[in-house]
Design an enzyme around this catalytic site. Structure first.
Site, PDB file in Angstrom:
ATOM      1  N   HIS A   1      -2.142  -8.908   1.661  1.00 42.56           N
ATOM      2  CA  HIS A   1      -1.780  -7.492   2.590  1.00 42.56           C
ATOM      3  C   HIS A   1      -2.945  -7.290   3.653  1.00 42.56           C
ATOM      4  CE1 HIS A   1       0.343  -3.817   3.352  1.00 42.56           C
ATOM      5  NE2 HIS A   1      -0.315  -3.136   2.283  1.00 42.56           N
TER       6      HIS A   1
ATOM      7  N   SER B   1       0.713  -1.184   0.045  1.00 42.54           N
ATOM      8  CA  SER B   1      -0.068   0.150   0.105  1.00 42.54           C
ATOM      9  C   SER B   1       0.956   1.303   0.075  1.00 42.54           C
ATOM     10  CB  SER B   1      -0.878  -0.191   1.279  1.00 42.54           C
ATOM     11  OG  SER B   1      -0.320  -0.331   2.521  1.00 42.54           O
TER      12      SER B   1
ATOM     13  N   ARG C   1       3.435  -5.125  16.730  1.00 48.53           N
ATOM     14  CA  ARG C   1       1.697  -4.453  16.633  1.00 48.53           C
ATOM     15  C   ARG C   1       0.784  -5.709  17.204  1.00 48.53           C
ATOM     16  NH1 ARG C   1       2.017  -3.165  10.342  1.00 48.53           N
ATOM     17  NH2 ARG C   1       2.521  -5.441  10.373  1.00 48.53           N
TER      18      ARG C   1
ATOM     19  N   HIS D   1       5.443 -12.801   7.337  1.00 50.08           N
ATOM     20  CA  HIS D   1       5.713 -11.640   6.857  1.00 50.08           C
ATOM     21  C   HIS D   1       6.746 -11.729   5.862  1.00 50.08           C
ATOM     22  CE1 HIS D   1       6.372  -7.368   6.937  1.00 50.08           C
ATOM     23  NE2 HIS D   1       4.791  -7.379   7.351  1.00 50.08           N
TER      24      HIS D   1
ATOM     25  N   ASP E   1      -2.071  -8.442  11.627  1.00 51.34           N
ATOM     26  CA  ASP E   1      -3.753  -8.962  11.505  1.00 51.34           C
ATOM     27  C   ASP E   1      -4.265 -10.042  12.347  1.00 51.34           C
ATOM     28  OD1 ASP E   1      -3.937  -6.727   9.491  1.00 51.34           O
ATOM     29  OD2 ASP E   1      -2.828  -8.243   7.893  1.00 51.34           O
TER      30      ASP E   1
HETATM   31  N1  CMX Z   1       0.641 -19.931   5.813  1.00 51.40           N
HETATM   32  C1  CMX Z   1       1.100 -20.922   5.051  1.00 51.40           C
HETATM   33  N2  CMX Z   1       1.933 -20.809   4.133  1.00 51.40           N
HETATM   34  C2  CMX Z   1       2.811 -19.822   4.290  1.00 51.40           C
HETATM   35  C3  CMX Z   1       2.291 -18.594   5.265  1.00 51.40           C
HETATM   36  C4  CMX Z   1       1.373 -18.854   5.954  1.00 51.40           C
HETATM   37  N3  CMX Z   1       1.019 -17.598   6.886  1.00 51.40           N
HETATM   38  N4  CMX Z   1       3.306 -17.479   5.149  1.00 51.40           N
HETATM   39  C5  CMX Z   1       4.008 -18.018   4.216  1.00 51.40           C
HETATM   40  N5  CMX Z   1       3.847 -19.374   3.774  1.00 51.40           N
HETATM   41  C6  CMX Z   1       4.540 -19.946   2.709  1.00 51.40           C
HETATM   42  C7  CMX Z   1       4.414 -19.111   1.286  1.00 51.40           C
HETATM   43  O1  CMX Z   1       2.954 -19.321   0.603  1.00 51.40           O
HETATM   44  C8  CMX Z   1       5.534 -19.772   0.587  1.00 51.40           C
HETATM   45  O2  CMX Z   1       5.050 -21.005   0.056  1.00 51.40           O
HETATM   46  P1  CMX Z   1       5.487 -21.602  -1.489  1.00 51.40           P
HETATM   47  O3  CMX Z   1       6.971 -21.442  -1.610  1.00 51.40           O
HETATM   48  O4  CMX Z   1       4.597 -22.888  -1.498  1.00 51.40           O
HETATM   49  O5  CMX Z   1       4.741 -20.419  -2.302  1.00 51.40           O
HETATM   50  C9  CMX Z   1       6.610 -19.983   1.648  1.00 51.40           C
HETATM   51  O6  CMX Z   1       5.757 -20.124   2.881  1.00 51.40           O
HETATM   52  C10 CMX Z   1       7.595 -18.905   1.659  1.00 51.40           C
HETATM   53  O7  CMX Z   1       6.998 -17.781   1.958  1.00 51.40           O
HETATM   54  P2  CMX Z   1       7.764 -16.509   2.794  1.00 51.40           P
HETATM   55  O8  CMX Z   1       8.803 -16.086   2.023  1.00 51.40           O
HETATM   56  O9  CMX Z   1       7.763 -16.888   4.240  1.00 51.40           O
HETATM   57  O10 CMX Z   1       6.605 -15.429   2.819  1.00 51.40           O
HETATM   58  P3  CMX Z   1       6.393 -14.213   1.773  1.00 51.40           P
HETATM   59  O11 CMX Z   1       7.358 -13.193   1.895  1.00 51.40           O
HETATM   60  O12 CMX Z   1       6.427 -14.919   0.349  1.00 51.40           O
HETATM   61  O13 CMX Z   1       5.027 -13.837   1.855  1.00 51.40           O
HETATM   62  C11 CMX Z   1       3.224 -13.265   3.447  1.00 51.40           C
HETATM   63  C12 CMX Z   1       4.697 -13.272   3.003  1.00 51.40           C
HETATM   64  C13 CMX Z   1       2.738 -12.487   4.301  1.00 51.40           C
HETATM   65  C14 CMX Z   1       2.492 -12.775   2.068  1.00 51.40           C
HETATM   66  C15 CMX Z   1       2.753 -14.868   3.774  1.00 51.40           C
HETATM   67  O14 CMX Z   1       3.613 -15.063   5.001  1.00 51.40           O
HETATM   68  C16 CMX Z   1       1.391 -14.780   3.980  1.00 51.40           C
HETATM   69  O15 CMX Z   1       0.961 -15.325   2.725  1.00 51.40           O
HETATM   70  N6  CMX Z   1       0.637 -14.975   4.929  1.00 51.40           N
HETATM   71  C17 CMX Z   1      -0.706 -14.897   5.105  1.00 51.40           C
HETATM   72  C18 CMX Z   1      -1.668 -13.837   4.780  1.00 51.40           C
HETATM   73  C19 CMX Z   1      -1.334 -12.557   5.700  1.00 51.40           C
HETATM   74  O16 CMX Z   1      -1.266 -12.668   6.949  1.00 51.40           O
HETATM   75  N7  CMX Z   1      -0.940 -11.477   5.141  1.00 51.40           N
HETATM   76  C20 CMX Z   1      -0.650 -10.058   5.942  1.00 51.40           C
HETATM   77  C21 CMX Z   1       0.611  -9.603   6.099  1.00 51.40           C
HETATM   78  C22 CMX Z   1       0.806  -8.477   6.848  1.00 51.40           C
HETATM   79  C23 CMX Z   1       0.514  -7.151   5.780  1.00 51.40           C
HETATM   80  O17 CMX Z   1       1.340  -6.854   4.987  1.00 51.40           O
HETATM   81  O18 CMX Z   1      -0.595  -6.477   5.901  1.00 51.40           O
END
Ligand code: CMX
Length: 434
Positions: free
Chosen positions: A271, A241, A327, A318, A373
């Site tokens: 996000h 954002s 937070r 994250h 979140d």
């Molecule tokens: N549940 C399951 N799998 C997860 C996970 C979770 N909460 N977080 C990461 N992973 C997985 C990823 O999907 C990825 O899998 P693949 O290789 O199979 O695609 C792997 O672990 C590696 O990911 P990462 O490097 O640890 O995380 P990223 O930097 O790619 O992504 C985020 C970060 C936030 C998108 C991810 O942790 C996620 O999807 N979390 C759940 C959604 C969420 O809570 N989002 C809010 C974040 C806060 C914000 O920005 O507002």
């Protein structure tokens, strides 16, 4: 000129002059390198943008102008009897880098109250959308519809000098932030309370007036909303954002168009929308287990089912953080003081015990800990704000404080149009051909 604007003018022109000579003399200095993995991995960690208002440390979490969240709770002004800082104080800190006094924060609250009138046509625009339109879509449309009021757009059309871009941006920033609570509350009441709207009370501070217009009374909820609006405000510049607002702003789009673009990014489930996803997922779990207080074993089974279905656990993980999000911890602290006996809050605390080891065991998740979140929804449900499709709008109102104060800095420093170089995968393969 008001005191805040005067301070901003002095501080930003001092930095602009300093940067100008630094870049002239040292512009060729290498600051970072980019790997192939980063190019295909969402540009994680690539140092490529400037963001003055906050900085994210992977271990310590967010620091606003060098202060972490517990420090801010001690240092920022609070209302008498309240335990949580006023978001007005955080905005002042982000904009000019100084902890404000109580008088300065009172001035800012009154100033925003005075600038808070939402144009009538915005309500008409919203009323023409189907009532079931997602609240984040309504929020984006509402912000865009207020662009008619942009001081920057009007003055630019009339021939604004580039030396005054910051001034017009400051005016838009102050006006837009002032109007957001009423816009957001209107969306809530229209979507979930039959359009039974509540008039603003200009004697209240920004957060309390928002709580009042939502229709949720009580000092505890006001305090929680002040905390919420403070901790969601900024997370350095690379999050989607903030980055989107910055990119669109670099075209000299005004604050309304830039921020509404950023809000479209916040509306994505990876996000900001994760806050709605968390509580939706918890409700699904409680329904499937047919209990309001599941055991840790039951929760662990449901977490594994979610992962087996190819879904993420919302509220966990994250892109930068590698520890529990401060937070999250700030909200947990609030709940431990005020909501010990809430079933839904207790589910969040059990998840905190259960989820990290399971995510860790997958061997690929870089951060198994809760993010911001993971907690907010349970507290909102407790206070009666159960309509989770609305939650990301609350995040958006807060995020305005960070992305708009940063936009003022971008205009004051004179950042140019952002235009990184892209390459094709064919070009990438050609780099490895022997
Ligand atoms: N549940 C399951 N799998 C997860 C996970 C979770 N909460 N977080 C990461 N992973 C997985 C990823 O999907 C990825 O899998 P693949 O290789 O199979 O695609 C792997 O672990 C590696 O990911 P990462 O490097 O640890 O995380 P990223 O930097 O790619 O992504 C985020 C970060 C936030 C998108 C991810 O942790 C996620 O999807 N979390 C759940 C959604 C969420 O809570 N989002 C809010 C974040 C806060 C914000 O920005 O507002």
């Amino acid at each position: 000129m008001d005191e805040l604007k005067q301070k901003f003018s002095e501080k930003s022109s001092a930095l602009r002059n300093k940067l100008r000579s630094l870049v002239r003399e040292q512009g060729g200095t290498k600051m970072d390198e980019v790997t192939l993995g980063q190019m295909y991995g969402g540009m994680r960690g690539v140092k490529s943008m400037i963001w003055e208002t906050s900085n994210l440390d992977a271990q310590e979490g967010i620091k606003f102008r060098g202060y972490n969240i517990p420090q801010l709770r001690d240092l920022l002004p609070k209302l008498n009897g309240s335990d949580e800082p006023l978001p007005e104080g955080l905005f002042w800190l982000m904009l000019v880098g100084e902890i404000p006094t109580e008088d300065q924060v009172s001035w800012l609250a009154a100033e925003w109250a005075g600038r808070s009138k939402v144009p009538d046509h915005t309500f008409k625009v919203l009323d023409n959308l189907p009532v079931e339109t997602h609240p984040m879509t309504q929020f984006v449309v509402g912000i865009n519809s207020m662009q008619t009021e942009s001081v920057f757009a009007k003055r630019y059309f009339e021939g604004l000098s580039k030396h005054d871009f910051w001034d017009a941006c400051y005016e838009d920033t102050m006006n837009l932030i002032a109007r957001l609570p009423q816009l957001a509350a209107y969306i809530y009441r229209r979507s979930f309370h039959n359009g039974d709207h509540i008039a603003p009370d200009s004697s209240l501070d920004w957060g309390a007036n928002f709580a009042h217009m939502l229709g949720i009374e009580g000092d505890d909820f006001r305090d929680f909303l002040r905390l919420y609006l403070t901790i969601h405000a900024d997370h350095e510049g690379g999050n989607a954002s903030a980055h989107t607002t910055h990119l669109v702003g670099s075209t000299l789009s005004d604050a309304y168009n830039s921020m509404s673009a950023g809000m479209n990014a916040l509306a994505g489930p990876l996000h900001g929308l994760a806050n709605q996803e968390v509580i939706k997922w918890i409700f699904e779990m409680l329904e499937s287990l047919d209990t309001q207080s599941p055991s840790k074993e039951q929760i662990a089974d449901f977490v594994r089912q979610t992962l087996d279905a190819g879904k993420v656990i919302p509220g966990y993980g994250h892109a930068v953080l590698r520890q529990p999000d401060p937070r999250f911890t700030a909200q947990q602290r609030f709940a431990q003081r005020n909501l010990q006996d809430s079933d839904i809050v207790n589910v969040v605390w059990k998840l905190f015990d259960v989820v990290p080891p399971i995510l860790d065991s997958l061997g690929k998740v870089k951060n198994p800990w809760p993010n911001v979140d993971a907690h907010s929804g349970a507290i909102l449900v407790h206070y009666g704000l159960k309509e989770f499709k609305y939650y990301t709008v609350l995040f958006g109102v807060s995020r305005a404080l960070g992305v708009l104060s940063a936009l003022c800095w971008s205009r004051a420093i004179g950042f140019p149009l952002e235009r990184p170089k892209s390459v094709t995968s064919e070009w990438i393969f050609s780099q490895f051909a022997n």
